[in-house]
Design a protein around this motif. Structure first.
Motif, PDB file in Angstrom:
ATOM      1  N   ASP A  40      -2.221 -10.989  -2.032  1.00  0.00           N
ATOM      2  CA  ASP A  40      -3.586 -11.480  -2.038  1.00  0.00           C
ATOM      3  C   ASP A  40      -4.529 -10.349  -1.668  1.00  0.00           C
ATOM      4  O   ASP A  40      -4.191  -9.441  -0.920  1.00  0.00           O
ATOM      5  CB  ASP A  40      -3.756 -12.617  -1.016  1.00  0.00           C
ATOM      6  CG  ASP A  40      -2.968 -13.869  -1.407  1.00  0.00           C
ATOM      7  OD1 ASP A  40      -2.741 -14.061  -2.621  1.00  0.00           O
ATOM      8  OD2 ASP A  40      -2.590 -14.631  -0.504  1.00  0.00           O
ATOM      9  N   GLU A  41      -5.734 -10.396  -2.203  1.00  0.00           N
ATOM     10  CA  GLU A  41      -6.755  -9.436  -1.831  1.00  0.00           C
ATOM     11  C   GLU A  41      -7.774 -10.141  -0.941  1.00  0.00           C
ATOM     12  O   GLU A  41      -7.945 -11.351  -1.023  1.00  0.00           O
ATOM     13  CB  GLU A  41      -7.431  -8.873  -3.085  1.00  0.00           C
ATOM     14  CG  GLU A  41      -6.476  -8.059  -3.967  1.00  0.00           C
ATOM     15  CD  GLU A  41      -7.195  -7.362  -5.099  1.00  0.00           C
ATOM     16  OE1 GLU A  41      -8.086  -6.537  -4.793  1.00  0.00           O
ATOM     17  OE2 GLU A  41      -6.884  -7.644  -6.254  1.00  0.00           O
ATOM     18  N   VAL A 167      -4.694  -3.318  -7.795  1.00  0.00           N
ATOM     19  CA  VAL A 167      -4.852  -2.350  -6.707  1.00  0.00           C
ATOM     20  C   VAL A 167      -4.255  -2.875  -5.408  1.00  0.00           C
ATOM     21  O   VAL A 167      -4.081  -2.109  -4.455  1.00  0.00           O
ATOM     22  CB  VAL A 167      -6.331  -1.959  -6.506  1.00  0.00           C
ATOM     23  CG1 VAL A 167      -6.843  -1.199  -7.716  1.00  0.00           C
ATOM     24  CG2 VAL A 167      -7.185  -3.177  -6.204  1.00  0.00           C
ATOM     25  N   SER A 168      -3.930  -4.147  -5.351  1.00  0.00           N
ATOM     26  CA  SER A 168      -3.232  -4.672  -4.180  1.00  0.00           C
ATOM     27  C   SER A 168      -1.779  -4.229  -4.159  1.00  0.00           C
ATOM     28  O   SER A 168      -1.099  -4.351  -3.132  1.00  0.00           O
ATOM     29  CB  SER A 168      -3.308  -6.204  -4.152  1.00  0.00           C
ATOM     30  OG  SER A 168      -2.770  -6.760  -5.344  1.00  0.00           O
ATOM     31  N   GLU A 181      -8.743   2.163  -5.536  1.00  0.00           N
ATOM     32  CA  GLU A 181      -9.174   2.408  -6.910  1.00  0.00           C
ATOM     33  C   GLU A 181      -7.966   2.560  -7.824  1.00  0.00           C
ATOM     34  O   GLU A 181      -6.899   3.004  -7.384  1.00  0.00           O
ATOM     35  CB  GLU A 181     -10.064   3.646  -6.979  1.00  0.00           C
ATOM     36  CG  GLU A 181     -11.324   3.523  -6.126  1.00  0.00           C
ATOM     37  CD  GLU A 181     -12.278   4.679  -6.316  1.00  0.00           C
ATOM     38  OE1 GLU A 181     -12.359   5.193  -7.454  1.00  0.00           O
ATOM     39  OE2 GLU A 181     -12.949   5.068  -5.339  1.00  0.00           O
ATOM     40  N   ALA A 182      -8.138   2.202  -9.093  1.00  0.00           N
ATOM     41  CA  ALA A 182      -7.035   2.263 -10.055  1.00  0.00           C
ATOM     42  C   ALA A 182      -6.736   3.688 -10.485  1.00  0.00           C
ATOM     43  O   ALA A 182      -5.614   3.986 -10.922  1.00  0.00           O
ATOM     44  CB  ALA A 182      -7.357   1.405 -11.275  1.00  0.00           C
ATOM     45  N   LEU A 195      -1.886   8.147  -2.606  1.00  0.00           N
ATOM     46  CA  LEU A 195      -1.355   7.051  -3.416  1.00  0.00           C
ATOM     47  C   LEU A 195      -0.842   6.002  -2.439  1.00  0.00           C
ATOM     48  O   LEU A 195      -0.042   6.307  -1.550  1.00  0.00           O
ATOM     49  CB  LEU A 195      -0.228   7.548  -4.314  1.00  0.00           C
ATOM     50  CG  LEU A 195       0.524   6.479  -5.130  1.00  0.00           C
ATOM     51  CD1 LEU A 195      -0.393   5.842  -6.169  1.00  0.00           C
ATOM     52  CD2 LEU A 195       1.763   7.081  -5.799  1.00  0.00           C
ATOM     53  N   VAL A 196      -1.289   4.755  -2.603  1.00  0.00           N
ATOM     54  CA  VAL A 196      -0.901   3.672  -1.705  1.00  0.00           C
ATOM     55  C   VAL A 196      -0.157   2.615  -2.510  1.00  0.00           C
ATOM     56  O   VAL A 196      -0.689   2.067  -3.483  1.00  0.00           O
ATOM     57  CB  VAL A 196      -2.127   3.045  -1.008  1.00  0.00           C
ATOM     58  CG1 VAL A 196      -1.692   1.922  -0.057  1.00  0.00           C
ATOM     59  CG2 VAL A 196      -2.918   4.106  -0.258  1.00  0.00           C
TER      60      VAL A 196
END
Length: 297
Positions: A40-41, A167-168, A181-182, A195-196
């Motif tokens: 979830d975001e 992005v999540s 960000e993508a 990078l996450v």
């Protein structure tokens, strides 16, 4: 920036990495499996005040190996950067991790973490470090989270993605900021590119891996695990820092385009220590530094 870059291989090695990458994509396919659901975001930033324990791991080595996707097949994968366990290669098993050392500040964390290397043409950017944030999923009761079983294997993200991933799950950011960000943003030297990648936090309670390396785990949603995945486990968020700032033109990942971000994990923790961290930090709703085993200042 040039002084912080290292060439890990000559052009010939990178050409070989490209060939291995073709084989890897053929194995994954453009519709490669991904884990069930997505977090979830909004996903709180790593510095968010949520129950968690944190491990910092220096860069260990790079190799065209992947013991999850291509076990026993050295050189078959695209080029990966490895953190944590120092003995990881194509022949690594969950059992063999106990014989390796670790680059992590928690010496009882012998888990293996790896991501595709970041490139610009023939230049390879050696990551400076990786930070592993172990937390409960958004809305999940932290007191219900259980330690990973010994030897659990997970892949987060899609190495064959042609379009932006959520992005999540996979995102780029500057430093430890909360922005996601993508594509890589323009960062400054004080807050370098990261990078996450966020891993699933629900386990089926039976399998340590699955044929597609995704089906045995899933993401929670609205604070609950989906049917068939009854065991809440820590939601690992791996943040990898690269010595890159400024212009992002020409950057790519060894797995393909910049949308192909992903990360792999094999649990090699000392199980007693992992259990202690889950109970001390997550169950007590604390923010902990693993090295001290005490709440962070």
């Amino acid at each position: 920036m040039t002084s912080l870059r290292r060439l890990l291989a000559p052009l010939a090695l990178l050409a070989l990495a490209g060939c291995a990458d073709d084989a890897s994509h053929a194995a994954h396919g453009p519709t490669a499996a991904t884990s069930l659901g997505q977090p979830d975001e909004p996903i709180a930033g790593p510095q968010g005040i949520v129950p968690q324990f944190v491990v910092d791991c220096d860069y260990s080595h790079s190799a065209m190996d992947d013991p999850i996707v291509f076990p026993g097949q050295p050189g078959r994968s695209h080029l990966h950067a490895f953190f944590g366990n120092t003995a990881v290669d194509a022949f690594t098993t969950a059992e063999s991790l106990a014989d390796g050392g670790t680059t992590c500040d928690q010496t009882l964390d012998k888990a293996a973490y790896w991501v595709p290397v970041l490139l610009r043409g023939p230049e390879v950017f050696t990551p400076t470090r990786a930070t592993a944030y172990y937390r409960s999923g958004l809305g999940v009761d932290p007191t219900t989270v259980q330690p990973y079983p010994a030897g659990l294997m997970m892949i987060a993200g899609n190495a064959a993605a042609l379009d932006p991933q959520p992005v999540s799950i996979v995102a780029w950011t500057c430093g430890v900021g909360i922005a996601r960000e993508a594509l890589p943003p323009v960062c400054n030297e004080r807050r370098m590119l990261r990078l996450v990648v966020t891993f699933p936090d629900c386990w089926d309670g039976a399998r340590l891996d699955s044929p597609d390396h995704h089906a045995h785990v899933a993401y929670s949603s609205r604070g609950a695990c989906p049917q068939g995945y009854p065991v809440p486990v820590p939601q690992l968020q791996l943040s990898v820092e690269y010595p890159v700032w400024g212009d992002t033109t020409g950057l790519t990942l060894a797995s393909g385009g910049l949308h192909t971000g992903h990360a792999d994990f094999i649990n090699g923790w000392d199980q007693d220590r992992l259990t202690t961290e889950v109970q001390l930090c997550l169950h007590r709703r604390l923010v902990c530094g693993v090295a001290s085993g005490r709440p962070a200042d």
